[in-house]
Design a protein around this motif. Structure first.
Motif, PDB file in Angstrom:
ATOM      1  N   LEU A  92       0.855  -1.177   0.000  1.00 38.14           N
ATOM      2  CA  LEU A  92       0.000   0.000   0.000  1.00 38.14           C
ATOM      3  C   LEU A  92       0.894   1.231   0.000  1.00 38.14           C
ATOM      4  N   SER A  93       0.530   2.239  -0.758  1.00 34.82           N
ATOM      5  CA  SER A  93       1.212   3.519  -0.694  1.00 34.82           C
ATOM      6  C   SER A  93       0.329   4.451   0.116  1.00 34.82           C
ATOM      7  N   VAL A  94       0.842   4.910   1.264  1.00 37.29           N
ATOM      8  CA  VAL A  94       0.052   5.697   2.205  1.00 37.29           C
ATOM      9  C   VAL A  94       0.605   7.117   2.266  1.00 37.29           C
ATOM     10  N   TYR A  95      -0.274   8.088   2.062  1.00 33.96           N
ATOM     11  CA  TYR A  95       0.078   9.500   2.180  1.00 33.96           C
ATOM     12  C   TYR A  95      -0.318   9.963   3.575  1.00 33.96           C
ATOM     13  N   ILE A  96       0.663  10.458   4.336  1.00 39.54           N
ATOM     14  CA  ILE A  96       0.415  10.929   5.700  1.00 39.54           C
ATOM     15  C   ILE A  96       0.682  12.430   5.742  1.00 39.54           C
ATOM     16  N   GLN A  97      -0.269  13.177   6.299  1.00 38.32           N
ATOM     17  CA  GLN A  97      -0.138  14.623   6.375  1.00 38.32           C
ATOM     18  C   GLN A  97      -0.107  15.061   7.838  1.00 38.32           C
ATOM     19  N   GLY A  98       0.861  15.874   8.162  1.00 38.31           N
ATOM     20  CA  GLY A  98       0.972  16.424   9.507  1.00 38.31           C
ATOM     21  C   GLY A  98       0.641  17.899   9.508  1.00 38.31           C
ATOM     22  N   ASP A  99       1.004  18.579  10.587  1.00 35.93           N
ATOM     23  CA  ASP A  99       0.727  20.012  10.684  1.00 35.93           C
ATOM     24  C   ASP A  99       1.595  20.823   9.724  1.00 35.93           C
ATOM     25  N   ASP A 100       2.870  20.477   9.641  1.00 30.48           N
ATOM     26  CA  ASP A 100       3.772  21.269   8.815  1.00 30.48           C
ATOM     27  C   ASP A 100       4.557  20.442   7.791  1.00 30.48           C
ATOM     28  N   THR A 101       4.250  19.166   7.674  1.00 28.90           N
ATOM     29  CA  THR A 101       4.960  18.329   6.720  1.00 28.90           C
ATOM     30  C   THR A 101       4.064  17.173   6.290  1.00 28.90           C
ATOM     31  N   ASP A 102       4.449  16.517   5.219  1.00 28.83           N
ATOM     32  CA  ASP A 102       3.730  15.334   4.766  1.00 28.83           C
ATOM     33  C   ASP A 102       4.717  14.384   4.094  1.00 28.83           C
ATOM     34  N   THR A 103       4.315  13.126   3.960  1.00 29.83           N
ATOM     35  CA  THR A 103       5.207  12.134   3.395  1.00 29.83           C
ATOM     36  C   THR A 103       4.414  10.949   2.875  1.00 29.83           C
ATOM     37  N   TYR A 104       5.061  10.150   2.063  1.00 32.98           N
ATOM     38  CA  TYR A 104       4.512   8.882   1.598  1.00 32.98           C
ATOM     39  C   TYR A 104       5.279   7.743   2.255  1.00 32.98           C
ATOM     40  N   VAL A 105       4.572   6.720   2.690  1.00 30.32           N
ATOM     41  CA  VAL A 105       5.199   5.518   3.224  1.00 30.32           C
ATOM     42  C   VAL A 105       4.579   4.314   2.527  1.00 30.32           C
ATOM     43  N   THR A 106       5.294   3.202   2.544  1.00 31.78           N
ATOM     44  CA  THR A 106       4.755   1.966   1.992  1.00 31.78           C
ATOM     45  C   THR A 106       4.518   0.986   3.141  1.00 31.78           C
ATOM     46  N   TYR A 107       3.526   0.143   2.954  1.00 31.28           N
ATOM     47  CA  TYR A 107       3.133  -0.794   3.991  1.00 31.28           C
ATOM     48  C   TYR A 107       2.697  -2.094   3.320  1.00 31.28           C
ATOM     49  N   LYS A 108       3.091  -3.230   3.879  1.00 26.49           N
ATOM     50  CA  LYS A 108       2.733  -4.521   3.293  1.00 26.49           C
ATOM     51  C   LYS A 108       1.247  -4.812   3.473  1.00 26.49           C
ATOM     52  N   LEU A 109       0.628  -5.301   2.421  1.00 26.79           N
ATOM     53  CA  LEU A 109      -0.796  -5.613   2.481  1.00 26.79           C
ATOM     54  C   LEU A 109      -1.073  -6.766   3.435  1.00 26.79           C
ATOM     55  N   ARG A 110      -0.176  -7.732   3.511  1.00 27.79           N
ATOM     56  CA  ARG A 110      -0.375  -8.857   4.441  1.00 27.79           C
ATOM     57  C   ARG A 110      -0.546  -8.363   5.876  1.00 27.79           C
ATOM     58  N   ASP A 111       0.279  -7.399   6.264  1.00 23.98           N
ATOM     59  CA  ASP A 111       0.174  -6.845   7.610  1.00 23.98           C
ATOM     60  C   ASP A 111      -1.092  -6.022   7.772  1.00 23.98           C
ATOM     61  N   PHE A 112      -1.512  -5.350   6.715  1.00 22.37           N
ATOM     62  CA  PHE A 112      -2.731  -4.548   6.759  1.00 22.37           C
ATOM     63  C   PHE A 112      -3.975  -5.427   6.921  1.00 22.37           C
ATOM     64  N   LEU A 113      -3.978  -6.589   6.286  1.00 21.48           N
ATOM     65  CA  LEU A 113      -5.130  -7.485   6.365  1.00 21.48           C
ATOM     66  C   LEU A 113      -5.144  -8.325   7.632  1.00 21.48           C
ATOM     67  N   ASP A 114      -4.089  -8.257   8.421  1.00 20.29           N
ATOM     68  CA  ASP A 114      -4.009  -9.031   9.657  1.00 20.29           C
ATOM     69  C   ASP A 114      -5.044  -8.502  10.648  1.00 20.29           C
ATOM     70  N   ASN A 115      -6.012  -9.332  11.007  1.00 22.82           N
ATOM     71  CA  ASN A 115      -7.127  -8.895  11.852  1.00 22.82           C
ATOM     72  C   ASN A 115      -6.868  -9.055  13.345  1.00 22.82           C
ATOM     73  N   ARG A 116      -5.657  -9.370  13.736  1.00 26.62           N
ATOM     74  CA  ARG A 116      -5.378  -9.524  15.163  1.00 26.62           C
ATOM     75  C   ARG A 116      -5.357  -8.196  15.887  1.00 26.62           C
ATOM     76  N   TYR A 117      -5.082  -7.134  15.159  1.00 27.57           N
ATOM     77  CA  TYR A 117      -4.927  -5.830  15.794  1.00 27.57           C
ATOM     78  C   TYR A 117      -6.155  -4.965  15.530  1.00 27.57           C
ATOM     79  N   GLU A 118      -6.679  -4.387  16.587  1.00 29.76           N
ATOM     80  CA  GLU A 118      -7.820  -3.478  16.431  1.00 29.76           C
ATOM     81  C   GLU A 118      -7.372  -2.172  15.783  1.00 29.76           C
TER      82      GLU A 118
END
Length: 172
Positions: free
Chosen positions: A86-112
């Motif tokens: 996944l390509s995730v765009y994160i925006q803060g108060d004075d900066t922003d960035t793109y991060v990548t995240y594995k889909l397997r970890d995203f689909l893991d339902n163990r974490y609320e």
């Protein structure tokens, strides 16, 4: 009766019927999607860098997929050995960035509550803090729904436009 989206998505239905099925899915049914299903979605409807049919790495662009707070998932893509990110765009108060995240970890339902990344923000007085991009179950279900909707809209683009044109002609 629970709908198994991993099977229903690839059955021979009209594109509008598939969109109706996707919109009627519950949060648990959306979160039951598998990594292989999303990999197949990317391979069928994703766009390659060179627009060649043999392009191995493809990207599926999403809209309206985020946590309604400080981040959104802009696209999903496959990489080496069919690993989906996944390509995730994160925006803060004075900066922003793109991060990548594995889909397997995203689909893991163990974490609320899952953190897909964070921004390190610092102020003039030397105070710094991390601003996380947290996704709960409802946010993850919204992202999966956006993936499924983007798949239908990309794969059946001409059929969806054609049906809309006929309906407008009939109303006149």
């Amino acid at each position: 009766m629970a709908v198994n989206i991993n099977i229903e998505l690839f059955k021979r239905y009209a594109p509008k019927k598939k969109l109706e099925i996707i919109n009627a899915l519950t949060e648990n049914e959306l979160l039951a999607i598998t990594n292989n299903t999303i990999l197949r979605i990317i391979k069928e409807a994703g766009r390659g860098d060179s627009n060649k049919t043999r392009c191995k790495y493809k990207t599926l662009f999403l809209s309206d997929a985020g946590n309604n707070w400080n981040s959104k998932v802009t696209n999903i893509y496959n990489w080496k050995k069919d690993e989906v990110y996944l390509s995730v765009y994160i925006q803060g108060d004075d900066t922003d960035t793109y991060v990548t995240y594995k889909l397997r970890d995203f689909l893991d339902n163990r974490y609320e509550e899952q953190c897909l990344g964070h921004i390190e923000e610092s102020f003039r007085n030397g105070y710094s803090h991390k601003k996380p991009a947290n996704y709960n179950r409802a946010d993850r279900a919204r992202v999966i729904k956006a993936i499924l909707t983007a798949y239908i809209e990309c794969k059946y683009e001409s059929k969806l436009k054609g049906n809309g044109k006929q309906e407008n002609d009939e109303e006149r």
